[in-house]
Design a protein around this motif. Structure first.
Motif, PDB file in Angstrom:
ATOM      1  N   GLU A   1      25.625 -23.497  50.085  1.00  0.00           N
ATOM      2  CA  GLU A   1      25.796 -22.507  49.074  1.00  0.00           C
ATOM      3  C   GLU A   1      25.681 -20.890  49.487  1.00  0.00           C
ATOM      4  O   GLU A   1      24.952 -20.667  50.436  1.00  0.00           O
ATOM      5  CB  GLU A   1      25.078 -22.445  47.866  1.00  0.00           C
ATOM      6  CG  GLU A   1      23.589 -22.427  48.206  1.00  0.00           C
ATOM      7  CD  GLU A   1      22.803 -21.030  47.779  1.00  0.00           C
ATOM      8  OE1 GLU A   1      23.594 -20.121  47.452  1.00  0.00           O
ATOM      9  OE2 GLU A   1      21.646 -20.952  47.788  1.00  0.00           O
TER      10      GLU A   1
ATOM     11  N   ASP B   1      29.651 -19.775  45.785  1.00  0.00           N
ATOM     12  CA  ASP B   1      30.395 -20.811  46.655  1.00  0.00           C
ATOM     13  C   ASP B   1      29.407 -21.964  46.920  1.00  0.00           C
ATOM     14  O   ASP B   1      28.197 -21.723  47.242  1.00  0.00           O
ATOM     15  CB  ASP B   1      30.799 -20.208  47.973  1.00  0.00           C
ATOM     16  CG  ASP B   1      31.904 -19.150  48.021  1.00  0.00           C
ATOM     17  OD1 ASP B   1      32.498 -18.841  46.920  1.00  0.00           O
ATOM     18  OD2 ASP B   1      32.238 -18.591  49.225  1.00  0.00           O
TER      19      ASP B   1
ATOM     20  N   ASP C   1      29.590 -26.099  48.611  1.00  0.00           N
ATOM     21  CA  ASP C   1      30.105 -27.165  49.178  1.00  0.00           C
ATOM     22  C   ASP C   1      29.263 -28.392  49.251  1.00  0.00           C
ATOM     23  O   ASP C   1      28.075 -28.248  49.482  1.00  0.00           O
ATOM     24  CB  ASP C   1      30.425 -26.805  50.600  1.00  0.00           C
ATOM     25  CG  ASP C   1      31.533 -25.505  50.818  1.00  0.00           C
ATOM     26  OD1 ASP C   1      32.474 -25.773  49.725  1.00  0.00           O
ATOM     27  OD2 ASP C   1      31.368 -24.882  51.508  1.00  0.00           O
TER      28      ASP C   1
ATOM     29  N   SER D   1      34.307 -29.006  47.256  1.00  0.00           N
ATOM     30  CA  SER D   1      34.102 -27.602  47.274  1.00  0.00           C
ATOM     31  C   SER D   1      34.492 -26.713  45.908  1.00  0.00           C
ATOM     32  O   SER D   1      35.262 -27.503  45.097  1.00  0.00           O
ATOM     33  CB  SER D   1      34.891 -26.786  48.369  1.00  0.00           C
ATOM     34  OG  SER D   1      34.587 -27.213  49.631  1.00  0.00           O
TER      35      SER D   1
ATOM     36  N   ARG E   1      34.927 -22.472  44.329  1.00  0.00           N
ATOM     37  CA  ARG E   1      34.821 -21.367  44.863  1.00  0.00           C
ATOM     38  C   ARG E   1      34.901 -20.322  43.378  1.00  0.00           C
ATOM     39  O   ARG E   1      35.789 -20.775  42.655  1.00  0.00           O
ATOM     40  CB  ARG E   1      35.608 -20.653  45.786  1.00  0.00           C
ATOM     41  CG  ARG E   1      35.737 -21.156  46.951  1.00  0.00           C
ATOM     42  CD  ARG E   1      34.665 -21.116  47.989  1.00  0.00           C
ATOM     43  NE  ARG E   1      34.508 -21.515  49.147  1.00  0.00           N
ATOM     44  CZ  ARG E   1      33.794 -22.594  49.343  1.00  0.00           C
ATOM     45  NH1 ARG E   1      33.154 -23.270  48.579  1.00  0.00           N
ATOM     46  NH2 ARG E   1      33.768 -23.088  50.666  1.00  0.00           N
TER      47      ARG E   1
ATOM     48  N   GLU F   1      35.369 -16.905  42.016  1.00  0.00           N
ATOM     49  CA  GLU F   1      35.962 -15.620  42.550  1.00  0.00           C
ATOM     50  C   GLU F   1      35.405 -14.497  41.461  1.00  0.00           C
ATOM     51  O   GLU F   1      35.454 -13.503  42.057  1.00  0.00           O
ATOM     52  CB  GLU F   1      37.453 -15.587  42.116  1.00  0.00           C
ATOM     53  CG  GLU F   1      38.030 -16.599  43.258  1.00  0.00           C
ATOM     54  CD  GLU F   1      39.784 -16.576  42.671  1.00  0.00           C
ATOM     55  OE1 GLU F   1      40.250 -15.759  42.106  1.00  0.00           O
ATOM     56  OE2 GLU F   1      40.364 -17.461  43.579  1.00  0.00           O
TER      57      GLU F   1
END
Length: 237
Positions: free
Chosen positions: A125, A185, A187, A200, A202, A204
């Motif tokens: 992360e 983030d 994963d 994953s 993300r 923003e």
């Protein structure tokens, strides 16, 4: 008492915080909600572990649902939440993104299918430089999803490893990156013999967490006392 035609009244326990401001901005563009600090239908807390007891006391005293988005909570905080959930509906959500809720569900399903003796799991992360806890609450929550999929004891330390350490079969490793203005983030890497699966997400900007918080608040209205998660909000099996 509100009717179904009236907007849901939200109170923010920490309106001056980053998430408090993001939620207020989301409410300003959503006619289904309105800010109301004194007579709210749902209390939302994205403050800090030190503020949790006060937000729980406020929600229990008012007899309204509580959404807890605070991360970095310890066992004592979890006990407070569990006790409160016997009296009011509580949504515990270290990450209110609907996408992360789906990611958690996918990670649990993948862990259920993949042999733990052959597939290692790494959770990586990244967040902005000011984030205090590491690994993030979301990363730990994703690890718990993997543990559920593998039918592991959530308190079993043998199944968890830190960054840069050799891995035992079936271990879950965590790595945290801090810097810049990264909103978040995550994963989840399933590393097997000769192949890899990477799930994953993300973020923003914080608007996604604010929208998810509103979805969580809407879910809580009219629910019986109990402890809920974002998995309940998205209706995942």
């Amino acid at each position: 008492m509100r009717t179904d035609q009236q907007p849901i009244r939200l109170a923010l326990f920490a309106p001056e915080g980053r998430m408090g401001q993001a939620i207020a901005a989301a409410v300003a563009t959503n006619p289904s909600f309105v800010m109301h600090s004194d007579h709210a239908d749902v209390l939302v807390d994205f403050s800090s572990p030190d503020g949790l007891r006060a937000s729980i006391d406020r929600a229990v005293s008012a007899g309204i649902p509580l959404l807890v988005g605070t991360t970095g909570l310890g066992e004592g905080h979890q006990s407070l939440i569990a006790d409160a959930a016997e009296i009011i509906p509580v949504l515990k959500a270290p990450n209110t993104s609907l996408g992360v809720a789906l990611l958690e569900n996918l990670a649990e399903r993948a862990a259920r299918v993949l042999d733990a003796n052959e597939w290692d799991v790494e959770i990586v992360e990244a967040h902005h430089r000011l984030k205090a806890d590491a690994p993030s609450g979301t990363a730990l929550h994703l690890g718990q999803a993997v543990e559920r999929g593998r039918d592991m004891d959530a308190k079993e330390e043998l199944g968890r490893s830190g960054v840069g350490l050799a891995r035992e079969p079936g271990s879950i490793g965590y790595a945290a990156v801090r810097g810049g203005t990264v909103a978040g983030d995550h994963d989840v890497l399933f590393l097997g013999p000769d192949e890899r699966i990477i799930l994953s997400h993300r973020a923003e900007n914080r608007a996604i967490f604010a929208r998810g918080a509103l979805a969580g608040a809407r879910f809580l209205v009219g629910r019986p006392a109990g402890l809920y998660t974002m998995k309940d909000v998205i209706g995942a099996e």
